[in-house]
Design a protein around this motif. Structure first.
Motif, mmCIF file in Angstrom:
data_model
loop_
_atom_site.group_PDB
_atom_site.id
_atom_site.type_symbol
_atom_site.label_atom_id
_atom_site.label_comp_id
_atom_site.label_asym_id
_atom_site.label_seq_id
_atom_site.Cartn_x
_atom_site.Cartn_y
_atom_site.Cartn_z
ATOM 1 N N VAL A 71 0.858 -1.174 0.000
ATOM 2 C CA VAL A 71 0.000 0.000 0.000
ATOM 3 C C VAL A 71 0.895 1.225 0.000
ATOM 4 N N VAL A 72 0.680 2.110 -0.961
ATOM 5 C CA VAL A 72 1.549 3.260 -1.172
ATOM 6 C C VAL A 72 0.886 4.528 -0.643
ATOM 7 N N PRO A 73 1.613 5.333 0.138
ATOM 8 C CA PRO A 73 1.050 6.598 0.603
ATOM 9 C C PRO A 73 0.668 7.498 -0.570
ATOM 10 N N ALA A 74 -0.384 8.275 -0.413
ATOM 11 C CA ALA A 74 -0.858 9.150 -1.480
ATOM 12 C C ALA A 74 0.147 10.249 -1.813
ATOM 13 N N VAL A 75 1.094 10.517 -0.939
ATOM 14 C CA VAL A 75 2.055 11.590 -1.173
ATOM 15 C C VAL A 75 3.387 11.075 -1.700
ATOM 16 N N ALA A 76 3.425 9.863 -2.242
ATOM 17 C CA ALA A 76 4.668 9.303 -2.770
ATOM 18 C C ALA A 76 5.208 10.203 -3.872
ATOM 19 N N THR A 77 6.447 10.648 -3.728
ATOM 20 C CA THR A 77 7.028 11.534 -4.731
ATOM 21 C C THR A 77 8.419 11.092 -5.159
ATOM 22 N N ILE A 78 8.912 9.983 -4.650
ATOM 23 C CA ILE A 78 10.240 9.534 -5.045
ATOM 24 C C ILE A 78 10.137 8.219 -5.783
ATOM 25 N N ALA A 79 11.155 7.932 -6.576
ATOM 26 C CA ALA A 79 11.105 6.753 -7.433
ATOM 27 C C ALA A 79 11.136 5.447 -6.651
ATOM 28 N N ASN A 80 11.777 5.388 -5.503
ATOM 29 C CA ASN A 80 11.861 4.130 -4.778
ATOM 30 C C ASN A 80 10.613 3.932 -3.929
ATOM 31 N N VAL A 81 9.554 3.516 -4.577
ATOM 32 C CA VAL A 81 8.242 3.372 -3.953
ATOM 33 C C VAL A 81 8.257 2.327 -2.850
ATOM 34 N N ARG A 82 9.033 1.279 -3.025
ATOM 35 C CA ARG A 82 9.014 0.174 -2.063
ATOM 36 C C ARG A 82 9.319 0.646 -0.630
ATOM 37 N N GLN A 83 10.200 1.630 -0.474
ATOM 38 C CA GLN A 83 10.531 2.143 0.858
ATOM 39 C C GLN A 83 9.314 2.800 1.516
ATOM 40 N N LEU A 84 8.370 3.248 0.725
ATOM 41 C CA LEU A 84 7.198 3.943 1.249
ATOM 42 C C LEU A 84 6.025 3.013 1.525
ATOM 43 N N CYS A 85 6.185 1.754 1.182
ATOM 44 C CA CYS A 85 5.056 0.827 1.237
ATOM 45 C C CYS A 85 4.830 0.228 2.617
ATOM 46 N N VAL A 86 3.590 -0.124 2.841
ATOM 47 C CA VAL A 86 3.176 -0.883 4.007
ATOM 48 C C VAL A 86 2.838 -2.281 3.493
ATOM 49 N N MET A 87 3.493 -3.294 4.020
ATOM 50 C CA MET A 87 3.194 -4.664 3.599
ATOM 51 C C MET A 87 1.872 -5.092 4.235
ATOM 52 N N ALA A 88 1.063 -5.784 3.466
ATOM 53 C CA ALA A 88 -0.230 -6.255 3.965
ATOM 54 C C ALA A 88 -0.542 -7.601 3.334
ATOM 55 N N LYS A 89 -1.246 -8.431 4.078
ATOM 56 C CA LYS A 89 -1.690 -9.715 3.545
ATOM 57 C C LYS A 89 -3.117 -9.580 3.048
ATOM 58 N N VAL A 90 -3.366 -10.192 1.896
ATOM 59 C CA VAL A 90 -4.720 -10.280 1.373
ATOM 60 C C VAL A 90 -5.405 -11.403 2.137
ATOM 61 N N ILE A 91 -6.520 -11.062 2.793
ATOM 62 C CA ILE A 91 -7.196 -12.075 3.611
ATOM 63 C C ILE A 91 -8.541 -12.512 3.046
ATOM 64 N N GLY A 92 -8.939 -11.906 1.930
ATOM 65 C CA GLY A 92 -10.205 -12.322 1.338
ATOM 66 C C GLY A 92 -10.582 -11.475 0.150
ATOM 67 N N ALA A 93 -11.605 -11.926 -0.559
ATOM 68 C CA ALA A 93 -12.144 -11.208 -1.707
ATOM 69 C C ALA A 93 -13.615 -10.934 -1.451
ATOM 70 N N ASP A 94 -14.165 -9.977 -2.160
ATOM 71 C CA ASP A 94 -15.576 -9.644 -2.027
ATOM 72 C C ASP A 94 -16.411 -10.786 -2.597
ATOM 73 N N ALA A 95 -17.314 -11.298 -1.812
ATOM 74 C CA ALA A 95 -18.174 -12.396 -2.252
ATOM 75 C C ALA A 95 -19.335 -11.886 -3.097
ATOM 76 N N GLY A 96 -19.523 -10.580 -3.106
ATOM 77 C CA GLY A 96 -20.627 -10.002 -3.867
ATOM 78 C C GLY A 96 -20.218 -9.670 -5.290
ATOM 79 N N SER A 97 -20.793 -8.609 -5.819
ATOM 80 C CA SER A 97 -20.572 -8.241 -7.219
ATOM 81 C C SER A 97 -19.418 -7.268 -7.418
ATOM 82 N N ARG A 98 -18.761 -6.846 -6.331
ATOM 83 C CA ARG A 98 -17.648 -5.901 -6.434
ATOM 84 C C ARG A 98 -16.342 -6.636 -6.665
ATOM 85 N N GLN A 99 -15.427 -5.978 -7.309
ATOM 86 C CA GLN A 99 -14.077 -6.490 -7.471
ATOM 87 C C GLN A 99 -13.249 -5.800 -6.381
ATOM 88 N N SER A 100 -13.080 -6.481 -5.255
ATOM 89 C CA SER A 100 -12.331 -5.906 -4.151
ATOM 90 C C SER A 100 -11.665 -7.017 -3.355
#
Length: 168
Positions: A7-36
Motif C-alpha cells: 500500500v503506497v502513501p498518497a504523497v509518494a514523490t520519489i522513485a523508490n516506492v518500495r521504501q514507502l510501502c506498508v506490507m499487507a496480507k490479502v485475507i479475502g475477496a468480495d463475495a458479492g458483485s464488487r471487485q475488491s
C-alpha cells in the motif's frame, strides 16, 4: 489467500516506492458483485482511504476504499466503472543488446474496469491502435495525474485483445 499487497502513501514523490510501502496480507475477496479484496493491515499502521495498492510484483491493483482498526477494503482497478488514464509500452532490444522499456506513441487512453477481472479501453479507435502498431502483449501503464508521480509508468495490465467496439 495470503498474497501480500503493498500500500503506497498518497504523497509518494520519489522513485523508490518500495521504501514507502506498508506490507499487507490479502485475507479475502468480495463475495458479492464488487471487485475488491480485504487486507489484514489496519488504520493503526497509517493506512488511509485513497492510497494506491500494488501487488507484490509492483503492479497497480487498486486503491484503499475503506480502512478501520479491523482491516482494510481495496477496490480493484478491474471493478466495474473504476477509471484511470493510461499509456502503452513494450520492451525492445536496444543497440547494446539490453532490453529497454519503450513507451508507444498513443493518445492518453481511459481504461475502465469491467467488473469481470479486466480493464477495457474504449477511447481509442482501431485506426489509432493500428497507427501506433499496438499489439497483444503490450503493457498498459499508469498515466494519470490523479495518482502519485512515483507510480506513473507502473504496469496496470497487458493488452489481451484489440478489436472494434460492437456499438461503433
Amino acid at each position: 489467500s495470503t498474497t501480500p499487497a503493498l500500500v503506497v502513501p498518497a504523497v509518494a514523490t520519489i522513485a523508490n516506492v518500495r521504501q514507502l510501502c506498508v506490507m499487507a496480507k490479502v485475507i479475502g475477496a468480495d463475495a458479492g458483485s464488487r471487485q475488491s479484496i480485504s487486507l489484514s493491515t489496519t488504520s493503526l499502521s497509517g493506512l488511509q482511504k485513497g492510497q494506491p495498492v500494488l501487488s507484490f510484483g509492483q503492479n497497480i491493483v487498486g486503491r484503499v476504499d475503506r480502512v478501520s482498526i479491523g482491516g482494510a477494503q481495496v477496490r480493484l482497478i478491474t471493478d466495474r466503472d473504476f477509471a484511470l488514464t493510461c499509456s502503452f509500452g513494450r520492451f525492445m532490444r536496444a543497440p547494446n543488446d539490453t532490453l529497454e522499456f519503450a513507451t508507444i506513441a498513443t493518445p492518453t487512453a481511459l481504461a475502465r474496469g469491467t467488473g469481470k477481472a479486466a480493464l477495457i479501453v474504449e477511447s481509442m479507435s482501431v485506426k489509432e491502435t493500428q497507427d501506433a502498431d499496438l499489439k497483444v502483449g503490450d503493457w498498459v501503464v499508469l498515466n494519470d495525474p490523479e495518482w502519485p508521480t512515483a507510480l506513473q509508468g507502473y504496469k496496470i495490465g497487458r493488452v489481451s485483445a484489440i478489436e472494434p467496439q460492437a456499438r461503433s
